[in-house]
Enzyme design. Sequence first.
Site, PDB file in Angstrom:
ATOM      1  N   HIS A 326     174.656  54.026  97.646  1.00 26.89           N
ATOM      2  CA  HIS A 326     174.727  54.360  99.017  1.00 26.89           C
ATOM      3  C   HIS A 326     175.351  55.308  99.524  1.00 26.89           C
ATOM      4  O   HIS A 326     175.034  55.979 100.788  1.00 26.89           O
ATOM      5  CB  HIS A 326     175.103  53.035  99.957  1.00 26.89           C
ATOM      6  CG  HIS A 326     174.112  51.690  99.845  1.00 26.89           C
ATOM      7  ND1 HIS A 326     173.701  51.131  98.815  1.00 26.89           N
ATOM      8  CD2 HIS A 326     173.255  51.453 100.516  1.00 26.89           C
ATOM      9  CE1 HIS A 326     172.913  50.179  98.923  1.00 26.89           C
ATOM     10  NE2 HIS A 326     172.559  50.478 100.207  1.00 26.89           N
ATOM     11  N   GLY A 327     176.571  55.683  98.726  1.00 29.15           N
ATOM     12  CA  GLY A 327     177.167  56.859  99.234  1.00 29.15           C
ATOM     13  C   GLY A 327     178.371  57.293  98.308  1.00 29.15           C
ATOM     14  O   GLY A 327     178.968  56.356  97.754  1.00 29.15           O
TER      15      GLY A 327
END
Lengths: 477, 294
Positions: A326-327
Site C-alpha cells: 500500500h505504501g
Amino acid sequence: MLFNSIDFAIFLPIVFILYWFVANKNLKLQNFLIVAASYVFYGWWDWRFLSLIIFSTLVDYAVGRGLGKEENVTKRKILLWVSILVNLGFLGFFKYYNFFLDNFIAAFTFFGNDINVSGLDIVLPVGISFYTFQTLSYSIDVYKRKLEPTKDFMSFSAFVCFFPQLVAGPIERATNLLPQFYKKRTFNSDKAIDGLYQVIYGLFKKVVIADSCATFVNEIFTNQTEMNSLTLILGAVYFAFQIYCDFSGYSDMAIGLSKMFGFDLMRNFNFPYFSRDIAEFWRRWHISLSTWFRDYLYFPLGGSRLGKWISVRNTLIIFLVSGFWHGANWTYIFWGGINALFFIPLLITNNNRRYVDIVAVGSKLPSFKELGSMLFTFSIITLGWVFFRSNSVQEAFEYLILLFSFNFEGGIQNVVGRYIVELLPILFLFIMLEWHSRKREHPFFGTYLNFKLIFIILIILLFGSFSNPKDFIYFQF
Amino acid sequence: MKSFLIKFVQVIVVLFVSMYVLDIIFTKIYTSSMPRNKAMLCLTTKNQEFKSIFLGSSRVENNINARLFDSLTDGKAFNFGMAGAGISESTLLLEILLANQNKIKNVYLQIDHINYERNTANEKMVTVQFLPYINSNTIVENYFKKHDAAYKYLKYTPFYRYAINDAKLGFREVFNTLRGQSLFKKKELGYYPLEGHKFQKDIYPIPDALNKQNVYLQNFRNVCIHNNINLILFTGPVCSNTTSKQYFDELLKKHPEIINVTEGFSDVDFFDCAHMNVTGAKKLTTQLYVKTKP
C-alpha cells in the site's frame, strides 16, 4: 482523469459511441479502440507514464511468447524472473527507493555514522501497483501452464491497459479478463443497464460518503492533539467509511463501466463491514489483492500444507507484504501487522472459516450476536485504519492514546466550522442501503428501483462534494 | 441497445429535472429569506440613507466598530466589510447598494498590503455569495461575465453554481438560511468583534515593495465620483511581529490621500497580527473618526 470529472464525462460517451457503433463490426478494431482510449485515459495524468506501461506490456508479452516456446526448465525460470524483475523493479524504484534510502540512512545514523545521500524526486506513476501485479499474474500463470500464452498483442495490450480498472483495480487475472478480449463483444442491454446502475452507486459512494467524510477526517487527523476522545472516535469511524466508499466506489464504477463495454470484472468488495470476524473481513475486502497474494505468495510459500506454524508464518508474511504494497511507510506495515495480530489466533484455533455465508441470510435484521460480532470486528478494523491514515507510526500511537484517554470534555466539537455529527444521518442511510443490498452488488433492484434511483440522484446533487474534488485514495498506491 | 439508451436517457432526464427543480428551490430560499451574509444584505438593502459605510476585507469587518462610529457621527453607519474582499469585490458591493437607490454620503475603503497588492478579481470566498442572484441582478451577472471564465455554466446550467460551490452554497447553507441564522452581527451594524488574543508564532509577512498600480482602485474612485460620494481611503495597523512596516510608508508616500491610522496601538489591541480585538477596534474606530470627522 477522475471518473467523477467533466473530462471523463466527455471522454466516456465518445469512446462508448465509437466502440458500439463504429468498432463493433470487428474484433481487432474493438480491441484497438480499447487500447487507444486507455492510453489516452492514462496519458491524461502524465504522458510520460505511458512509456512504463508500454514497456511492461512488451516485456510480459515477449516473456509469455518465450514461455510458450521454451521447454527447458532453467530457461523458463529465467524468463519468469525477467518478468518479475522488470515489474517489481519498476514498482520498487518508483515506490520504494526513497523509503529504503531513508531507512538505510537512519540505520547508519543510529550507529553513529553520517551518510550524505539525498533522495530522488520521484513521481509515482498512477496505477503502477495495480498493472504490474496484473501483468505479473499473466507471466506466472503462463509459467505454471495454467494459461496458454497469447500471440495476439492487441488483446494482451488491452488486457494490461483496460482503462476502467487500470489505475485502481480490481487486479484482474489473465485467466478471467484476457479471454474476454479474444471474442467480439456484443451489446447486452441488461448487462449495460446493470453497469450503469453500478456506476451511479459508485459515484454516490465517492462524492457523497467518501469525500464528505474526508473533509472531517483531514481536519481531525491534522489537529488530533486539539480533539477530545469523542471527536477522535468519530474521526476514525469517518475514515473507515471514507476509505471503504472511496475504494469500493471506484471499484463499482470500474466494474459498472466494464459491463457497459461488455466485460465482466471480478468483484472487489463484498460488504466487508458486515463481517463477523476479521477472517471474514479479509475475504470481503480488496478481494482482488488478497487473492493475488494468496495465489502468488501464500501458496508458493507452502500455504497451510506444511503445518500450523508454517501457515502462521506465511500468513504473517502476507499481511506485512500486503501492508507494504500500500505504501512506502512503516504505518502500512504496522497496519498489516495489526490485522495479522487479530487474524492469526483465528487461524491457530481453526476458526478462520467460520463465516462463509451472507450474514443474517434469510432474515431482515441481524441477531444480537451477529450485530455484536460485526460491531466488534468493525472496531478492531477501525483501530487498524488509524495507522493506515496517520503520517507516521508515532502519530498513530498518539492518536490512539488520546482516543483511549476518554476525555469527553467539550462534548461534540466543531470541525471546519461544522458539527462532526452532521454526517451520521447520511452514514446511517448508507448502512441501510448496503444492508438491504448485501446479497447483490448494488441497491438498484426490486419493486422500488426507479424510486431508489431518483432518490440516490437527488442525494448526490444535494450532499455530493463537488467543490473540492479529492483524488481516489488508492491512486496514491 | 434500445432499452439501454432509453434507460440512459431516463437517468439524464431525471438528473436535469432534479437540477432544474433544486435550482429553483435553492434560489427561492436564498433570495427570499432573511439575509444570511452581507452579500444578501446589500442585495436586499433598498432606499436607505447612510452617512458612512465601510468597505474592505476582514480587516474592516473585525476592526471598525460601526455602532460606535454611528453614535459618534450621529448618522447612520454600517460595516459592509467582508472577509477576503479586495477592491474589485468592494466595488461590486458599492455598485449594488447604489443600484438599489441607497443614498451614501461617505465611503470608507481600507487600503492595505493585501488588497492593494491584488490585481485579480473574483475572490471566490466573497463572490460565491452573490451567485444565487446571477439570474436576477444585472450587476452581479455582469460581474461574473467579466471576471469568471465559467460564467456560461454558472448562468445557464441549472444548479451548477450550487453544486460546484457546495461548501458555501450547498444544502447546509440553504438549511441555515431557512433557519434565519445570520453570519454577520446585525446589532453591531455589520461589525464582527473578536475577543482576546490569538497570536501566531510565525512572523506576519508584509511585502517588501509596493505594487506599481492597483488596477481596481481608480474604478472604485470613479464610482464614487459619479455618484457624488465622499471617498475616504485609510490604512489600518498590524502588530509588531512583522517583517517590515516600510510597505506602509511607501503606500502613504504614493497615495498621500490615504489616512494613516497605523499608529498608537500596542500588541494587546490585536486579536491576531492583522485583526484588532474589541479594545483595539474601539481605539481604531475612534482614531478614524477623529482624523476624518465626516
